[in-house]
Design a protein around this motif. Structure first.
Motif, PDB file in Angstrom:
ATOM      1  N   ILE A   1       0.874  -1.166   0.000  1.00 15.36           N
ATOM      2  CA  ILE A   1       0.000   0.000   0.000  1.00 15.36           C
ATOM      3  C   ILE A   1       0.912   1.217   0.000  1.00 15.36           C
ATOM      4  CG2 ILE A   1      -1.779   1.306   1.224  1.00 15.36           C
ATOM      5  CD1 ILE A   1      -2.815  -1.314   0.138  1.00 15.36           C
ATOM      6  N   LEU A   2       0.862   1.987  -1.086  1.00  9.05           N
ATOM      7  CA  LEU A   2       1.759   3.116  -1.314  1.00  9.05           C
ATOM      8  C   LEU A   2       1.010   4.410  -1.034  1.00  9.05           C
ATOM      9  CD1 LEU A   2       3.036   1.780  -4.755  1.00  9.05           C
ATOM     10  CD2 LEU A   2       4.195   1.509  -2.553  1.00  9.05           C
ATOM     11  N   VAL A   3       1.475   5.166  -0.055  1.00 11.32           N
ATOM     12  CA  VAL A   3       0.752   6.363   0.383  1.00 11.32           C
ATOM     13  C   VAL A   3       1.587   7.604   0.048  1.00 11.32           C
ATOM     14  CG1 VAL A   3      -0.477   7.466   2.275  1.00 11.32           C
ATOM     15  CG2 VAL A   3      -0.194   4.968   2.260  1.00 11.32           C
ATOM     16  N   PRO A   4       1.038   8.515  -0.739  1.00  7.06           N
ATOM     17  CA  PRO A   4       1.792   9.707  -1.137  1.00  7.06           C
ATOM     18  C   PRO A   4       1.856  10.749  -0.030  1.00  7.06           C
ATOM     19  CG  PRO A   4      -0.402   9.784  -2.072  1.00  7.06           C
ATOM     20  CD  PRO A   4      -0.288   8.464  -1.361  1.00  7.06           C
ATOM     21  N   GLY A   5       2.828  11.645  -0.152  1.00  4.89           N
ATOM     22  CA  GLY A   5       2.999  12.706   0.828  1.00  4.89           C
ATOM     23  C   GLY A   5       2.124  13.911   0.532  1.00  4.89           C
ATOM     24  N   ALA A   6       2.452  15.033   1.156  1.00  5.59           N
ATOM     25  CA  ALA A   6       1.650  16.250   1.036  1.00  5.59           C
ATOM     26  C   ALA A   6       1.455  16.644  -0.419  1.00  5.59           C
ATOM     27  CB  ALA A   6       2.331  17.382   1.807  1.00  5.59           C
ATOM     28  N   TRP A   7       0.268  17.127  -0.715  1.00 10.59           N
ATOM     29  CA  TRP A   7      -0.155  17.663  -2.014  1.00 10.59           C
ATOM     30  C   TRP A   7      -0.429  16.606  -3.082  1.00 10.59           C
ATOM     31  CZ3 TRP A   7       4.885  19.638  -0.491  1.00 10.59           C
ATOM     32  CH2 TRP A   7       4.808  20.752   0.345  1.00 10.59           C
ATOM     33  N   LEU A   8      -0.056  15.374  -2.843  1.00 10.18           N
ATOM     34  CA  LEU A   8      -0.058  14.366  -3.906  1.00 10.18           C
ATOM     35  C   LEU A   8      -1.205  13.380  -3.762  1.00 10.18           C
ATOM     36  CD1 LEU A   8       3.772  13.570  -3.946  1.00 10.18           C
ATOM     37  CD2 LEU A   8       2.529  15.331  -5.231  1.00 10.18           C
ATOM     38  N   GLY A   9      -1.537  12.737  -4.886  1.00  7.12           N
ATOM     39  CA  GLY A   9      -2.513  11.665  -4.912  1.00  7.12           C
ATOM     40  C   GLY A   9      -1.848  10.359  -5.306  1.00  7.12           C
ATOM     41  N   ALA A  10      -2.666   9.321  -5.475  1.00  4.70           N
ATOM     42  CA  ALA A  10      -2.156   7.998  -5.839  1.00  4.70           C
ATOM     43  C   ALA A  10      -1.318   8.038  -7.114  1.00  4.70           C
ATOM     44  CB  ALA A  10      -3.329   7.032  -6.006  1.00  4.70           C
ATOM     45  N   TRP A  11      -1.624   8.984  -8.003  1.00  2.00           N
ATOM     46  CA  TRP A  11      -0.907   9.098  -9.275  1.00  2.00           C
ATOM     47  C   TRP A  11       0.603   9.225  -9.099  1.00  2.00           C
ATOM     48  CZ3 TRP A  11       1.820  13.655  -9.646  1.00  2.00           C
ATOM     49  CH2 TRP A  11       1.412  14.713  -8.827  1.00  2.00           C
ATOM     50  N   ALA A  12       1.053   9.721  -7.960  1.00  2.51           N
ATOM     51  CA  ALA A  12       2.485   9.923  -7.743  1.00  2.51           C
ATOM     52  C   ALA A  12       3.265   8.606  -7.749  1.00  2.51           C
ATOM     53  CB  ALA A  12       2.716  10.658  -6.429  1.00  2.51           C
ATOM     54  N   TRP A  13       2.572   7.495  -7.503  1.00  3.15           N
ATOM     55  CA  TRP A  13       3.239   6.199  -7.381  1.00  3.15           C
ATOM     56  C   TRP A  13       3.132   5.353  -8.648  1.00  3.15           C
ATOM     57  CZ3 TRP A  13       6.425   5.223  -3.499  1.00  3.15           C
ATOM     58  CH2 TRP A  13       6.239   5.870  -2.266  1.00  3.15           C
ATOM     59  N   ASP A  14       2.651   5.900  -9.746  1.00  6.05           N
ATOM     60  CA  ASP A  14       2.374   5.082 -10.933  1.00  6.05           C
ATOM     61  C   ASP A  14       3.562   4.233 -11.370  1.00  6.05           C
ATOM     62  OD1 ASP A  14      -0.206   6.029 -11.018  1.00  6.05           O
ATOM     63  OD2 ASP A  14       0.102   7.362 -12.750  1.00  6.05           O
ATOM     64  N   GLU A  15       4.729   4.845 -11.504  1.00  7.47           N
ATOM     65  CA  GLU A  15       5.886   4.108 -12.015  1.00  7.47           C
ATOM     66  C   GLU A  15       6.390   3.072 -11.017  1.00  7.47           C
ATOM     67  OE1 GLU A  15       8.879   6.282 -14.462  1.00  7.47           O
ATOM     68  OE2 GLU A  15       7.774   8.049 -13.778  1.00  7.47           O
ATOM     69  N   VAL A  16       6.430   3.429  -9.760  1.00  9.04           N
ATOM     70  CA  VAL A  16       6.892   2.489  -8.735  1.00  9.04           C
ATOM     71  C   VAL A  16       5.937   1.298  -8.638  1.00  9.04           C
ATOM     72  CG1 VAL A  16       7.339   2.191  -6.269  1.00  9.04           C
ATOM     73  CG2 VAL A  16       8.093   4.275  -7.438  1.00  9.04           C
ATOM     74  N   ALA A  17       4.635   1.567  -8.637  1.00  4.07           N
ATOM     75  CA  ALA A  17       3.651   0.490  -8.553  1.00  4.07           C
ATOM     76  C   ALA A  17       3.783  -0.466  -9.730  1.00  4.07           C
ATOM     77  CB  ALA A  17       2.244   1.069  -8.488  1.00  4.07           C
TER      78      ALA A  17
END
Length: 231
Positions: free
Chosen positions: A5-21
């Motif tokens: 479960i990848l949780v983004p930091g301030a200002w960000l949504g799930a989209w921030a983890w696209d490449e890592v996921a």
């Protein structure tokens, strides 16, 4: 197979983890990025730090996950650390990516000199405004990545920064990996150094800026994969 479960930091949504996921899935894991309440596509929902903790816990319970690695970047290390405690034996490991850590009874803003952020919250009536492009300079990011962070970011809800954390036991008792992004040359936070003494934490250094899911996603995915293999 591990469930990330990848949780983004301030200002960000799930989209921030696209490449890592995507890289984690290619390695055979299940990987789900989670947008917290009050941000991105959930920006209309009420938000507070304890709501964010519950967002994470409910995601694990709703999916009936049993071998979970919780990953928190920056601000989200605070709710992720609390959620890791609350999911009990469902947790395999927690990974803090260049993040703040929760301390019982202490808010995110109490954890470091934050008068400039408190002033910004007052000026913007309860939200932490997006960073200007200049704040992302010298962070190993391309101009396109910086533009995306600004274009797709969401002003961050203030209550998540000012509510105190709630922990029932020392964070050092959890199995954890701390990823220190070392481009700034700074030492790990004192709380990280203290937790490492307990023997259940490991420290991994990544030579990049504060947003490694953009600057070095493949390297970060490899670190997460290795963390999942630790016992």
């Amino acid at each position: 197979m591990t469930d990330f479960i990848l949780v983004p930091g301030a200002w960000l949504g799930a989209w921030a983890w696209d490449e890592v996921a995507a890289d984690l899935r290619a390695a055979g894991h299940a990987a789900q990025a989670l947008t917290l309440s009050g941000l991105a596509e959930k920006k209309q929902l009420p938000a507070g730090q304890q709501i964010h903790v519950q967002d994470i816990v409910e995601e694990v319970e709703r999916r009936e996950l049993r071998d979970v690695v919780l990953v928190g970047h920056s601000y989200s290390g605070v709710p992720v650390g609390q959620a890791a405690e609350r999911i009990g034996d469902r947790l395999r490991r927690v990974v803090f990516v260049d993040s703040n850590l929760p301390e019982d009874g202490v808010s995110f803003l109490d954890g470091f000199p934050s008068d400039h952020i408190r002033a910004a919250l007052d000026e913007r009536e309860g939200v932490w405004p997006l960073l200007p492009a200049a704040a992302y300079a010298h962070q190993d990011l391309t101009d396109e990545q910086i533009a995306r962070l600004i274009a797709e970011g969401t002003p961050h809800p203030a209550a998540t920064l000012t509510e105190p954390a709630v922990l029932g036991r020392p964070l050092a008792e959890l199995p954890a990996t701390y990823v220190k992004c070392g481009l700034d040359g700074r030492d790990p936070l004192p709380a990280v150094t203290e937790a490492l003494r307990g023997g259940r934490w490991e420290l991994v250094e990544l030579k990049t800026g504060h947003w490694p899911m953009f600057s070095t996603p493949r390297e970060l995915a490899r670190i997460l994969d290795a963390a999942a293999a630790r016992h």
